[in-house]
Design a protein around this motif. Structure first.
Motif, PDB file in Angstrom:
ATOM      1  N   LYS A 141       0.830  -1.440  -0.156  1.00 58.09           N
ATOM      2  CA  LYS A 141      -0.172   0.107   0.077  1.00 58.09           C
ATOM      3  C   LYS A 141       1.199   1.053  -0.077  1.00 58.09           C
ATOM      4  CE  LYS A 141      -4.297  -2.532   2.524  1.00 58.09           C
ATOM      5  NZ  LYS A 141      -4.556  -2.153   3.329  1.00 58.09           N
ATOM      6  N   VAL A 142       2.471   1.182  -0.133  1.00 55.90           N
ATOM      7  CA  VAL A 142       3.205   2.237   0.103  1.00 55.90           C
ATOM      8  C   VAL A 142       3.641   2.700  -1.724  1.00 55.90           C
ATOM      9  CG1 VAL A 142       5.197   3.273   0.688  1.00 55.90           C
ATOM     10  CG2 VAL A 142       3.350   1.850   2.614  1.00 55.90           C
ATOM     11  N   SER A 143       4.095   3.647  -1.646  1.00 56.51           N
ATOM     12  CA  SER A 143       4.779   3.832  -3.303  1.00 56.51           C
ATOM     13  C   SER A 143       5.549   4.030  -2.834  1.00 56.51           C
ATOM     14  CB  SER A 143       3.977   5.414  -4.095  1.00 56.51           C
ATOM     15  OG  SER A 143       4.758   5.561  -4.784  1.00 56.51           O
ATOM     16  N   PHE A 144       7.050   3.692  -3.794  1.00 57.93           N
ATOM     17  CA  PHE A 144       8.235   3.865  -3.423  1.00 57.93           C
ATOM     18  C   PHE A 144       9.770   4.629  -4.371  1.00 57.93           C
ATOM     19  CE2 PHE A 144       7.305  -0.558  -1.530  1.00 57.93           C
ATOM     20  CZ  PHE A 144       7.736  -0.506  -0.477  1.00 57.93           C
ATOM     21  N   ALA A 145       8.040   5.660  -4.594  1.00 59.93           N
ATOM     22  CA  ALA A 145       8.664   6.520  -6.236  1.00 59.93           C
ATOM     23  C   ALA A 145       9.860   7.343  -5.837  1.00 59.93           C
ATOM     24  CB  ALA A 145       7.211   6.966  -6.640  1.00 59.93           C
ATOM     25  N   GLN A 146       9.982   7.591  -4.259  1.00 65.39           N
ATOM     26  CA  GLN A 146      10.756   8.609  -3.450  1.00 65.39           C
ATOM     27  C   GLN A 146      11.753   8.105  -3.492  1.00 65.39           C
ATOM     28  OE1 GLN A 146       9.959  10.370   0.331  1.00 65.39           O
ATOM     29  NE2 GLN A 146       7.890   8.263   0.759  1.00 65.39           N
ATOM     30  N   TYR A 147      12.213   6.238  -3.815  1.00 66.97           N
ATOM     31  CA  TYR A 147      13.518   6.019  -3.075  1.00 66.97           C
ATOM     32  C   TYR A 147      14.997   6.009  -4.054  1.00 66.97           C
ATOM     33  CZ  TYR A 147      10.754   5.915   1.000  1.00 66.97           C
ATOM     34  OH  TYR A 147       9.726   6.456   2.578  1.00 66.97           O
ATOM     35  N   SER A 148      15.825   6.861  -4.102  1.00 70.82           N
ATOM     36  CA  SER A 148      16.739   6.088  -4.858  1.00 70.82           C
ATOM     37  C   SER A 148      17.579   4.967  -4.744  1.00 70.82           C
ATOM     38  CB  SER A 148      17.741   7.303  -4.756  1.00 70.82           C
ATOM     39  OG  SER A 148      18.516   8.224  -3.998  1.00 70.82           O
ATOM     40  N   ASN A 149      17.113   4.223  -3.304  1.00 72.19           N
ATOM     41  CA  ASN A 149      18.545   3.007  -3.144  1.00 72.19           C
ATOM     42  C   ASN A 149      17.058   2.203  -2.213  1.00 72.19           C
ATOM     43  OD1 ASN A 149      21.381   3.565  -3.560  1.00 72.19           O
ATOM     44  ND2 ASN A 149      20.249   5.239  -2.626  1.00 72.19           N
ATOM     45  N   VAL A 150      17.251   0.531  -2.788  1.00 70.98           N
ATOM     46  CA  VAL A 150      15.787  -0.181  -1.658  1.00 70.98           C
ATOM     47  C   VAL A 150      16.740  -1.391  -1.338  1.00 70.98           C
ATOM     48  CG1 VAL A 150      13.793  -1.135  -2.447  1.00 70.98           C
ATOM     49  CG2 VAL A 150      14.014   0.905  -3.580  1.00 70.98           C
ATOM     50  N   VAL A 151      15.920  -1.484  -0.129  1.00 75.68           N
ATOM     51  CA  VAL A 151      16.402  -2.816  -0.206  1.00 75.68           C
ATOM     52  C   VAL A 151      15.533  -4.067   0.523  1.00 75.68           C
ATOM     53  CG1 VAL A 151      18.025  -3.582   2.207  1.00 75.68           C
ATOM     54  CG2 VAL A 151      19.022  -1.654   1.447  1.00 75.68           C
ATOM     55  N   ILE A 152      15.483  -5.096   0.285  1.00 74.29           N
ATOM     56  CA  ILE A 152      15.086  -6.101   0.643  1.00 74.29           C
ATOM     57  C   ILE A 152      15.057  -7.073   0.871  1.00 74.29           C
ATOM     58  CG2 ILE A 152      14.413  -6.533  -1.916  1.00 74.29           C
ATOM     59  CD1 ILE A 152      11.576  -6.661   0.630  1.00 74.29           C
ATOM     60  N   PHE A 153      14.674  -7.786   2.227  1.00 74.62           N
ATOM     61  CA  PHE A 153      14.536  -8.993   2.761  1.00 74.62           C
ATOM     62  C   PHE A 153      13.571 -10.150   2.703  1.00 74.62           C
ATOM     63  CE2 PHE A 153      18.469  -7.153   4.744  1.00 74.62           C
ATOM     64  CZ  PHE A 153      19.532  -8.235   4.839  1.00 74.62           C
ATOM     65  N   GLY A 154      12.892 -10.373   1.156  1.00 68.82           N
ATOM     66  CA  GLY A 154      11.877 -10.816   0.394  1.00 68.82           C
ATOM     67  C   GLY A 154      11.812 -12.002   1.089  1.00 68.82           C
ATOM     68  N   VAL A 155      11.332 -12.931   0.811  1.00 71.89           N
ATOM     69  CA  VAL A 155      10.632 -14.354   0.673  1.00 71.89           C
ATOM     70  C   VAL A 155      10.170 -15.053  -1.017  1.00 71.89           C
ATOM     71  CG1 VAL A 155      10.175 -14.766   3.052  1.00 71.89           C
ATOM     72  CG2 VAL A 155       8.584 -14.617   0.957  1.00 71.89           C
ATOM     73  N   PRO A 156      10.744 -15.953  -1.792  1.00 69.31           N
ATOM     74  CA  PRO A 156      10.173 -16.165  -2.610  1.00 69.31           C
ATOM     75  C   PRO A 156       8.659 -15.889  -3.358  1.00 69.31           C
ATOM     76  CG  PRO A 156      11.489 -18.076  -1.948  1.00 69.31           C
ATOM     77  CD  PRO A 156      10.975 -17.043  -0.500  1.00 69.31           C
ATOM     78  N   GLN A 157       8.257 -16.416  -2.997  1.00 67.76           N
ATOM     79  CA  GLN A 157       6.417 -16.170  -2.570  1.00 67.76           C
ATOM     80  C   GLN A 157       5.962 -14.847  -3.519  1.00 67.76           C
ATOM     81  OE1 GLN A 157       7.711 -17.642  -0.331  1.00 67.76           O
ATOM     82  NE2 GLN A 157       6.623 -18.776   0.842  1.00 67.76           N
ATOM     83  N   MET A 158       7.042 -13.867  -2.814  1.00 66.39           N
ATOM     84  CA  MET A 158       6.413 -12.080  -2.846  1.00 66.39           C
ATOM     85  C   MET A 158       7.541 -10.990  -4.842  1.00 66.39           C
ATOM     86  SD  MET A 158       8.328 -10.004  -0.269  1.00 66.39           S
ATOM     87  CE  MET A 158       7.448  -8.634   0.029  1.00 66.39           C
TER      88      MET A 158
END
Length: 231
Positions: A141-158
């Motif tokens: 529900k969040v837009s990440f348009a304002q960020y120039s660096n993104v870090v994600i600890f995700g899971v395969p399903q997503m």
């Protein structure tokens, strides 16, 4: 009547009063025990609910603290970068706080309020509260348009869904760092670490071009005739 007779007559009454007092004492003790148990269950639910509720979602980010090596790898691949940074599923805030110490204006999005409050406390204690922000929010529900660096600890399903979201929102100058699991179709421009500490770095210009190319293929009929050139 003799004194012995009076004593015998009064004995049942005394016993009755003693039994009544004992029953009242037991009843009061039962109320106290019930209250304590009930309060404990409510407190346990209040603490556990924020941890359990995300796990009941279709796709969620479980809280698994980043290792020291993972934090170092993330900062290492971003050492030439600056500006804004966001950690999606920021947990206890260690990535955000470490990034702030290296000059980033860092933010974290986390669904668990207890972890967000703890992250804010840690940022204040570490002296980086002015360059950090932690939000209680669902990443979808969040837009990440304002960020120039993104870090994600995700899971395969997503990861496949997140590919589309980030490709449509991020600026072409952005970099994305995936930890533990890579994105399924993006091609990383760099990697660092090994095993569970591996991080993959992706360039937004490349994956946005890939998305646009894919959308073009989907919207173009397979057997569309190419118009002839006229001179």
């Amino acid at each position: 009547m003799s004194q012995e007779g009076i004593f015998l007559d009064s004995a049942p009454a005394d016993q009755l009063q003693s039994d009544v007092k004992e029953k009242k004492g037991r009843s009061r003790l039962g109320v106290i025990v019930t209250g304590v148990l009930g309060g404990s269950l409510v407190a346990l639910y209040a603490v556990a609910a924020p941890f359990v509720a995300p796990a009941l979602r279709k796709v969620c980010l479980p809280f698994v603290p980043a290792t020291t090596a993972q934090v170092e790898n993330v900062l290492g691949v971003l050492r030439a970068r600056s500006g804004t940074l966001v950690d999606i599923g920021s947990g206890d805030g260690r990535i955000v706080i470490a990034a702030a110490k290296h000059g980033f204006q860092a933010s974290g999005f986390e669904l668990n309020p207890w972890l967000v409050w703890y992250s804010r406390y840690k940022a204040l204690r570490e002296g980086v509260h002015r360059s950090t922000a932690f939000h209680i929010s669902d990443l979808w529900k969040v837009s990440f348009a304002q960020y120039s660096n993104v870090v994600i600890f995700g899971v395969p399903q997503m990861m496949d869904q997140l590919e589309l979201k980030l490709a449509s929102e991020l600026p072409s100058t952005a970099k994305v760092v995936a930890c533990r699991f890579p994105f399924p179709t993006w091609v990383p421009e760099n990697t660092a670490g090994e095993g569970i500490d591996t991080v993959w770095v992706y360039d937004a210009k490349a994956f946005k071009s890939h998305l646009q190319h894919g959308m073009t293929r989907k919207t173009t009929p397979e057997h569309e005739d190419t118009p002839e050139s006229h001179t």
